[in-house]
Design an enzyme around this catalytic site. Structure first.
Site, PDB file in Angstrom:
ATOM      1  N   SER A 155     -55.896  77.862  89.443  1.00 14.68           N
ATOM      2  CA  SER A 155     -56.548  78.013  88.150  1.00 14.68           C
ATOM      3  C   SER A 155     -56.693  79.500  87.789  1.00 14.68           C
ATOM      4  O   SER A 155     -55.693  80.203  87.703  1.00 14.68           O
ATOM      5  CB  SER A 155     -57.892  77.284  88.162  1.00 14.68           C
ATOM      6  OG  SER A 155     -58.438  77.188  86.876  1.00 14.68           O
ATOM      7  N   ASP A 253     -53.410  68.700  81.793  1.00 15.19           N
ATOM      8  CA  ASP A 253     -54.062  69.984  82.065  1.00 15.19           C
ATOM      9  C   ASP A 253     -53.801  70.923  80.902  1.00 15.19           C
ATOM     10  O   ASP A 253     -52.659  71.029  80.421  1.00 15.19           O
ATOM     11  CB  ASP A 253     -53.490  70.576  83.363  1.00 15.19           C
ATOM     12  CG  ASP A 253     -54.273  71.769  83.894  1.00 15.19           C
ATOM     13  OD1 ASP A 253     -54.786  72.575  83.082  1.00 15.19           O
ATOM     14  OD2 ASP A 253     -54.360  71.907  85.120  1.00 15.19           O
ATOM     15  N   HIS A 283     -56.907  68.790  85.045  1.00 13.83           N
ATOM     16  CA  HIS A 283     -57.115  70.047  85.757  1.00 13.83           C
ATOM     17  C   HIS A 283     -57.959  69.819  87.017  1.00 13.83           C
ATOM     18  O   HIS A 283     -58.987  69.142  86.973  1.00 13.83           O
ATOM     19  CB  HIS A 283     -57.817  71.045  84.830  1.00 13.83           C
ATOM     20  CG  HIS A 283     -57.862  72.452  85.358  1.00 13.83           C
ATOM     21  ND1 HIS A 283     -56.726  73.191  85.587  1.00 13.83           N
ATOM     22  CD2 HIS A 283     -58.905  73.263  85.692  1.00 13.83           C
ATOM     23  CE1 HIS A 283     -57.056  74.384  86.029  1.00 13.83           C
ATOM     24  NE2 HIS A 283     -58.380  74.453  86.116  1.00 13.83           N
TER      25      HIS A 283
END
Length: 312
Positions: A155, A253, A283
């Site tokens: 991320s 995502d 995500h």
């Protein structure tokens, strides 16, 4: 079709229960959502916390290595935790780093880089680079083979991984043989279809949070037409000469399209890339529902990729 109906059935309960981050309204509460729950430490991995030189003073680094290791030098990986540049701590990834040690037979160093908005760009990337330099300069004491060093993160940590690969290339070192920016946060422009698609309040990472996080990280520079690729890796004009890359992303995502664009450009620049797209996945799906079959497959896939890279 609503996002709920597109999510894999085994992931829906966790998605429905997550309260959603509120970065602008309550950053400290949002940070508490990613604080590390107590985990049982593996008896096969030894963890040491040390204070090392950061870019602007001392910072914490956690070192993970096989318990009872012998004298042989091991490959190493610098792990960069996620959190959208504004949240997170190395403690939250203890279990993951332990698994990298056991699967990839390596030493893992995880750094507690400074977070925005208290410390906006370039604090985080400079701390990560300082951690990489420290790790390689201390190779002898850490028992690290400097010819087998990789970098990885997820991320926001994936975005910093991509930025760090660019910085190390441009500075002429330290040498990196592999990078693994998992579902990386790469582009502050928020112009991709997926950045407009993932807007629901309870999405694990939605458009509102992404806009807020980039504003906190870049400050006044966020609106600039030209930004350093060390701040926004998608802005890099030249991706040639970067190390072989592994990444993955869920189809649901927000970072889907910027990840696809990134791996496409890497491949076009002659960089070897392995990429996986997981339909029905949001995500951080493998962190939120680790027992799900798709999560176990995804984690094992990137563990095996790191093992191959470090032991080729």
């Amino acid at each position: 079709m609503s996002m709920d109906k597109r999510i894999l059935p085994e992931l829906r309960k966790a998605f429905a229960q997550f309260p959603g981050f509120q970065l602008e309204e309550n950053l400290e509460w949002s940070r508490s959502l990613v604080s590390a729950p107590p985990v049982k430490k593996s008896e096969h991995v030894h963890i040491t916390s040390r204070t090392i030189p950061g870019a602007a003073g001392e910072m914490l680094a956690k070192i993970y290595e096989p318990a009872g290791r012998k004298g042989d030098k091991l490959p190493a990986m610098l792990w960069i935790h996620g959190g959208g540049y504004v949240m997170g701590h190395p403690d939250m990834d203890d279990e993951l780093c332990e698994r990298f040690v056991q699967t990839a037979g390596c030493v893992v160093v995880s750094v507690d880089y400074r977070l925005a908005p208290e410390n906006p760009y370039p604090a985080a990337i400079e701390d990560c680079y300082a951690g990489l330099v420290w790790m390689t300069e201390e190779a002898e004491s850490l028992g690290i083979d400097v010819n087998r060093v990789a970098i990885a993160g997820a991320s926001g940590g994936g975005g910093l991984t991509a930025a760090l690969a660019l910085m190390a290339r441009d500075k002429g070192g330290p040498s990196i043989i592999f990078q693994m920016p998992l579902y990386p946060m790469l582009d502050n422009r928020n112009i991709t279809p997926s950045s407009h698609e993932i807007t629901e309040d309870r999405a694990i990472w939605n458009r509102t949070n992404n806009l807020a996080a980039w504003n906190m990280y870049l400050g006044e520079e966020n609106d600039a037409s030209e930004l350093s690729p060390y701040a926004v890796p998608s802005r890099a004009e030249n991706l040639a000469g970067l190390p072989p890359t592994y990444t993955c992303v869920g189809q649901l995502d927000l970072f889907r399209d910027e990840t696809i664009e990134y791996v496409t450009r890497l491949a076009q620049a002659g960089v070897d890339v392995e990429f996986h797209l997981y339909p029905g996945c949001f995500h951080l799906f493998e962190s939120f529902v680790p027992e799900a079959e798709v999560s176990q497959h995804a984690v094992q896939s990137y563990m095996d990729a790191m093992a191959r890279a470090l032991h080729t």
